[in-house]
Write a protein that holds these residues in place. Structure first.
Motif, mmCIF file in Angstrom:
data_model
loop_
_atom_site.group_PDB
_atom_site.id
_atom_site.type_symbol
_atom_site.label_atom_id
_atom_site.label_comp_id
_atom_site.label_asym_id
_atom_site.label_seq_id
_atom_site.Cartn_x
_atom_site.Cartn_y
_atom_site.Cartn_z
ATOM 1 N N ASN A 107 0.845 -1.191 0.000
ATOM 2 C CA ASN A 107 0.000 0.000 0.000
ATOM 3 C C ASN A 107 0.885 1.248 0.000
ATOM 4 O OD1 ASN A 107 0.853 0.410 2.699
ATOM 5 N ND2 ASN A 107 -0.818 -0.850 3.457
ATOM 6 N N VAL A 108 0.267 2.412 -0.051
ATOM 7 C CA VAL A 108 1.013 3.670 -0.138
ATOM 8 C C VAL A 108 1.925 3.894 1.083
ATOM 9 C CG1 VAL A 108 0.801 6.187 -0.289
ATOM 10 C CG2 VAL A 108 -0.653 4.733 -1.702
ATOM 11 N N PRO A 109 1.443 3.699 2.317
ATOM 12 C CA PRO A 109 2.362 3.875 3.449
ATOM 13 C C PRO A 109 3.600 2.978 3.357
ATOM 14 C CG PRO A 109 0.103 3.810 4.232
ATOM 15 C CD PRO A 109 0.061 3.451 2.771
ATOM 16 N N PHE A 163 17.060 14.419 2.527
ATOM 17 C CA PHE A 163 16.793 14.074 3.919
ATOM 18 C C PHE A 163 15.451 14.652 4.359
ATOM 19 C CE2 PHE A 163 16.976 14.183 8.487
ATOM 20 C CZ PHE A 163 17.467 12.918 8.773
ATOM 21 N N MET A 164 15.124 15.854 3.924
ATOM 22 C CA MET A 164 13.851 16.471 4.284
ATOM 23 C C MET A 164 12.681 15.657 3.705
ATOM 24 S SD MET A 164 12.738 20.487 4.031
ATOM 25 C CE MET A 164 13.180 20.586 2.327
ATOM 26 N N ILE A 165 12.834 15.181 2.476
ATOM 27 C CA ILE A 165 11.792 14.336 1.870
ATOM 28 C C ILE A 165 11.631 13.051 2.688
ATOM 29 C CG2 ILE A 165 11.261 12.889 -0.146
ATOM 30 C CD1 ILE A 165 12.575 15.183 -1.843
ATOM 31 N N ALA A 166 12.751 12.455 3.065
ATOM 32 C CA ALA A 166 12.697 11.240 3.875
ATOM 33 C C ALA A 166 12.018 11.515 5.219
ATOM 34 C CB ALA A 166 14.099 10.677 4.085
ATOM 35 N N ALA A 167 12.354 12.636 5.837
ATOM 36 C CA ALA A 167 11.745 12.994 7.123
ATOM 37 C C ALA A 167 10.240 13.195 6.959
ATOM 38 C CB ALA A 167 12.399 14.251 7.679
ATOM 39 N N PHE A 168 9.835 13.820 5.868
ATOM 40 C CA PHE A 168 8.412 14.035 5.624
ATOM 41 C C PHE A 168 7.703 12.694 5.426
ATOM 42 C CE2 PHE A 168 4.839 14.671 2.675
ATOM 43 C CZ PHE A 168 4.036 15.461 3.485
ATOM 44 N N THR A 169 8.316 11.776 4.669
ATOM 45 C CA THR A 169 7.673 10.479 4.457
ATOM 46 C C THR A 169 7.564 9.703 5.768
ATOM 47 O OG1 THR A 169 9.691 9.254 3.892
ATOM 48 C CG2 THR A 169 8.492 10.311 2.074
ATOM 49 N N ASP A 170 8.474 9.950 6.699
ATOM 50 C CA ASP A 170 8.398 9.308 8.014
ATOM 51 C C ASP A 170 7.091 9.673 8.692
ATOM 52 O OD1 ASP A 170 8.924 8.115 10.489
ATOM 53 O OD2 ASP A 170 10.053 9.845 11.191
ATOM 54 N N PHE A 220 4.420 11.150 7.120
ATOM 55 C CA PHE A 220 3.284 10.961 6.229
ATOM 56 C C PHE A 220 2.858 9.498 6.116
ATOM 57 C CE2 PHE A 220 1.270 11.323 1.881
ATOM 58 C CZ PHE A 220 0.170 12.047 2.322
ATOM 59 N N ASP A 221 3.821 8.569 6.084
ATOM 60 C CA ASP A 221 3.413 7.170 5.943
ATOM 61 C C ASP A 221 2.655 6.686 7.183
ATOM 62 O OD1 ASP A 221 5.479 6.677 7.754
ATOM 63 O OD2 ASP A 221 6.619 5.402 6.405
ATOM 64 N N GLY A 222 3.089 7.135 8.355
ATOM 65 C CA GLY A 222 2.361 6.776 9.575
ATOM 66 C C GLY A 222 0.965 7.384 9.603
ATOM 67 N N TYR A 223 0.880 8.646 9.177
ATOM 68 C CA TYR A 223 -0.408 9.329 9.121
ATOM 69 C C TYR A 223 -1.362 8.589 8.172
ATOM 70 C CZ TYR A 223 -3.911 12.780 7.791
ATOM 71 O OH TYR A 223 -5.090 13.403 7.511
ATOM 72 N N LEU A 224 -0.871 8.265 6.980
ATOM 73 C CA LEU A 224 -1.719 7.565 6.003
ATOM 74 C C LEU A 224 -2.122 6.180 6.494
ATOM 75 C CD1 LEU A 224 -0.160 8.366 2.500
ATOM 76 C CD2 LEU A 224 -2.329 9.179 3.440
ATOM 77 N N ALA A 225 -1.185 5.466 7.088
ATOM 78 C CA ALA A 225 -1.496 4.113 7.560
ATOM 79 C C ALA A 225 -2.626 4.143 8.589
ATOM 80 C CB ALA A 225 -0.248 3.458 8.138
ATOM 81 N N ARG A 226 -2.574 5.135 9.489
ATOM 82 C CA ARG A 226 -3.633 5.234 10.498
ATOM 83 C C ARG A 226 -4.929 5.754 9.887
ATOM 84 N NH1 ARG A 226 0.962 6.768 13.038
ATOM 85 N NH2 ARG A 226 0.601 8.977 12.667
#
Length: 190
Positions: free
Chosen positions: A2-4, A37-44, A46-52
């Motif tokens: 899935n996306v997350p 690194f900023m993109i990676a930090a954002f995905t950290d 965002f993926d948790g937010y989307l998963a929930r």
């Protein structure tokens, strides 16, 4: 898949990309590395937010999300320590990486006892992570030698995050102490 989970995989893939770009003799190297690194930090986040939000939590994500974060942070800190070659950069990096090893081992051990929730992520840990991500991004952008607003703000935030790192480690160890204490009878899994 899935996306997350794809965002978590992206973060893992960005680690070698960051390393390669860090060593390329590009004029905009600092900016590109900070952006990655900023993109990676954002995905950290965002993926948790989307998963929930989308109810798409998976065992894959539960395992790889924290692994991806730790790999990304440890790699970036190692690159910064090499780039700056200064005691004041090495000390907080050692504290942060050392704490991640200790807490990862603690969580694994507590999970074996069936008590993983006693060392679940708390607000101090979340603040520490946010400050760490901001500090590393600023320091990657600043590049050695330390100069300008981003460099000095980055090192200040790195020290604050190292202090929060120690504090959060204390909180986790205190919560687990009844099961860690050499004076306590070992508990059996529930």
């Amino acid at each position: 898949m899935n996306v997350p989970n794809l965002l978590t995989l992206l973060r893992i893939i960005l680690v070698p990309v960051l390393v390669v770009l860090f060593y390329l003799p590009l004029e905009s190297r600092a900016f590109i590395c900070a952006l990655i690194f900023m993109i990676a930090a954002f995905t950290d986040w965002f993926d948790g937010y989307l998963a929930r939000k989308l109810n798409q939590t998976t065992p894959f994500g539960a395992f790889f999300d924290p692994v991806a974060d730790k790999i990304m942070v440890a790699t970036a800190l190692c690159l910064l320590v090499e780039d700056y070659r200064e005691f004041w950069m090495t000390v907080p990096a050692m504290v942060i990486i050392g704490r991640e090893i200790v807490i990862s081992a603690l969580r694994e051990w507590m999970a074996e006892l069936g008590k993983r929730t006693s060392v679940a992520v708390n607000m101090i840990g979340k603040m520490k992570t946010a400050l760490q991500m901001m500090a590393i991004t600023m320091l990657l952008f600043s590049s050695s030698p330390l100069n300008g607003f981003f460099g000095y703000a980055g090192i200040a935030l790195l020290y604050v995050s190292a202090i929060l790192t120690l504090w959060s480690m204390y909180v986790y160890l205190k919560a687990a102490w009844p099961d860690l204490s050499p004076f306590t009878k070992p508990s059996q899994p529930d």
